[in-house]
Write a protein that holds these residues in place. Structure first.
Motif, PDB file in Angstrom:
ATOM      1  N   MET A  35       0.812  -1.225   0.000  1.00  0.00           N
ATOM      2  CA  MET A  35       0.000   0.000   0.000  1.00  0.00           C
ATOM      3  C   MET A  35       0.837   1.262   0.000  1.00  0.00           C
ATOM      4  O   MET A  35       0.605   2.150   0.830  1.00  0.00           O
ATOM      5  CB  MET A  35      -0.888   0.009   1.250  1.00  0.00           C
ATOM      6  N   THR A  66      -2.354  -8.271   6.043  1.00  0.00           N
ATOM      7  CA  THR A  66      -1.661  -7.082   6.511  1.00  0.00           C
ATOM      8  C   THR A  66      -1.282  -6.219   5.305  1.00  0.00           C
ATOM      9  O   THR A  66      -1.534  -6.591   4.166  1.00  0.00           O
ATOM     10  CB  THR A  66      -0.438  -7.464   7.381  1.00  0.00           C
ATOM     11  N   THR A  67      -0.723  -5.047   5.587  1.00  0.00           N
ATOM     12  CA  THR A  67      -0.321  -4.161   4.494  1.00  0.00           C
ATOM     13  C   THR A  67       1.139  -3.777   4.677  1.00  0.00           C
ATOM     14  O   THR A  67       1.691  -3.882   5.763  1.00  0.00           O
ATOM     15  CB  THR A  67      -1.159  -2.866   4.469  1.00  0.00           C
ATOM     16  N   GLY A  69       4.485  -1.144   2.675  1.00  0.00           N
ATOM     17  CA  GLY A  69       4.706  -0.004   1.793  1.00  0.00           C
ATOM     18  C   GLY A  69       5.140  -0.427   0.400  1.00  0.00           C
ATOM     19  O   GLY A  69       5.022  -1.580   0.008  1.00  0.00           O
TER      20      GLY A  69
ATOM     21  N   GLU B  13      -0.519   5.571   5.925  1.00  0.00           N
ATOM     22  CA  GLU B  13       0.545   4.599   5.635  1.00  0.00           C
ATOM     23  C   GLU B  13       1.918   5.191   5.966  1.00  0.00           C
ATOM     24  O   GLU B  13       2.804   4.481   6.436  1.00  0.00           O
ATOM     25  CB  GLU B  13       0.504   4.145   4.170  1.00  0.00           C
ATOM     26  N   MET B  17       4.621   3.578   8.486  1.00  0.00           N
ATOM     27  CA  MET B  17       6.019   3.339   8.112  1.00  0.00           C
ATOM     28  C   MET B  17       6.959   4.000   9.117  1.00  0.00           C
ATOM     29  O   MET B  17       8.096   3.568   9.289  1.00  0.00           O
ATOM     30  CB  MET B  17       6.313   3.912   6.711  1.00  0.00           C
ATOM     31  N   LEU B 124      -8.155  -3.542  10.806  1.00  0.00           N
ATOM     32  CA  LEU B 124      -8.070  -5.004  10.728  1.00  0.00           C
ATOM     33  C   LEU B 124      -6.655  -5.483  10.393  1.00  0.00           C
ATOM     34  O   LEU B 124      -6.202  -6.506  10.896  1.00  0.00           O
ATOM     35  CB  LEU B 124      -9.052  -5.507   9.663  1.00  0.00           C
ATOM     36  N   THR B 125      -5.972  -4.744   9.533  1.00  0.00           N
ATOM     37  CA  THR B 125      -4.671  -5.240   9.071  1.00  0.00           C
ATOM     38  C   THR B 125      -3.516  -4.755   9.943  1.00  0.00           C
ATOM     39  O   THR B 125      -2.408  -5.244   9.809  1.00  0.00           O
ATOM     40  CB  THR B 125      -4.398  -4.812   7.611  1.00  0.00           C
ATOM     41  N   ARG B 126      -3.755  -3.777  10.796  1.00  0.00           N
ATOM     42  CA  ARG B 126      -2.664  -3.286  11.646  1.00  0.00           C
ATOM     43  C   ARG B 126      -3.064  -3.398  13.109  1.00  0.00           C
ATOM     44  O   ARG B 126      -3.343  -2.409  13.782  1.00  0.00           O
ATOM     45  CB  ARG B 126      -2.313  -1.824  11.274  1.00  0.00           C
TER      46      ARG B 126
END
Lengths: 125, 190
Positions: A35, A66-67, A69, B13, B17, B124-126
């Motif tokens: 993502m 999950t995601t 970068g 995002e 990161m 949900l994903t993190r």
């Protein structure tokens, strides 16, 4: 102020207790949707929605989504990595909604790698 | 980017990161003054002043795989086109705050898009990250805090796609209730 309704939360909670008891085994498959800006601009959110939808339908408790970068291959986005426990990760390129659903149902659930869309095998680093 | 949700997702995002453990998204719409502001704050690693000064420059990125970074610069250029701007504040070790503002009813301003689904996808994903979301339209507001939800429902609950589908529906309903325009009401599933 609008908030999530407590009565509904209680309902959700009942469902949770029913389902979490099945979750003990730990994950055996991890699906990563890349993502970065490039991924998002080329449709990664649609792909993420598709895989979450399929996961919900499958009711499997051993799959993690999950995601991550950008990994530097912006022209091949949206990219998805499927990693099964004890196997090398598989990277798919140019993924869209129907491809993601097929990858989930054939590869994630059945173990059948969709070679026609595979970009590479292995980790990026 | 097709809608505001994608821009916000992109900024979030960046926070992830940067190692954020708490990401706060606030959207403030003021119909009276025809303005809208979006703020994304995190407790990530933050930026050194030198990097911060050039953070919205497309030829600046932390990534080592290539030398351009478009997220912030795209949002900044778009906000300017909608009669507003984008500002980044950051301290090393303290986190980063990105604030974007623009004319709410500007003809070129895209719709919010499917923000409930976008947010629930993030939650949900993190699982290691908490999210706080505040949305205000005039006097009306909606708030969601995953720390409260985890306390109420147990730490595992937000990893369950079925639970998140219910949470998503409720967010959608709440946003309609407080007067957010154009919230898509997609059929079931996440």
């Amino acid at each position: 102020m609008a908030k999530l309704k407590i009565s509904d939360l209680a309902k959700i909670k009942e469902q949770v207790t029913a389902s979490t008891s099945l979750r003990e085994g730990g994950a055996s498959v991890k699906v990563t949707v890349h993502m970065g800006t490039c991924g998002i601009a080329s449709g990664a959110r649609t792909v993420l929605n598709a895989v979450m939808d399929e996961l919900e339908k499958s009711a499997r408790k051993d799959v993690i989504i999950t995601t991550s970068g950008c990994m530097g291959l912006c022209s091949a986005e949206p990219l998805v990595t499927v990693e099964k426990l004890g196997e090398e990760p598989i990277k798919y390129s140019y993924v869209d909604d129907p491809k993601m659903r097929q990858i989930f149902n054939r590869h994630v659930l059945e173990g059948e790698i969709q070679t026609q869309w595979v970009l590479a095998k292995g980790s990026e680093q | 980017m097709e809608d505001l949700s994608l821009h916000i997702l992109d900024i979030v995002e960046n926070s992830l990161m940067a190692g954020a453990r708490l990401v706060e998204v606030a959207m403030e719409e003021d119909p009276a003054s025809d303005s809208m502001a979006i703020t994304v704050s995190d407790d990530g690693q933050g930026m050194e002043p030198q990097f911060l000064a050039r953070a919205t420059d497309p030829f600046v990125t932390t990534r080592t795989t290539r030398r351009v970074g478009l997220g912030l610069s795209l949002f900044k250029a778009n906000a300017a086109n909608w009669g507003g701007g984008l500002e980044v504040r950051s301290q090393p070790g303290q986190g980063t705050t990105v604030r974007v503002w623009f004319q709410r009813g500007h003809l070129d301003r895209p719709p919010l898009g499917d923000w409930p689904r976008t947010l629930c996808g993030l939650i949900l994903t993190r699982q290691e990250v908490d999210f706080r979301y505040l949305h205000r339209v005039g006097e009306q507001e909606f708030e969601l805090d995953t720390r409260e939800l985890r306390e109420e429902l147990g730490p595992e609950a937000l990893a369950d796609p079925q639970v998140m589908a219910l949470v998503r529906q409720q967010i959608g309903e709440a946003l309609v209730q407080i007067g957010v325009a154009q919230v898509p009401a997609p059929p079931g599933g996440l």
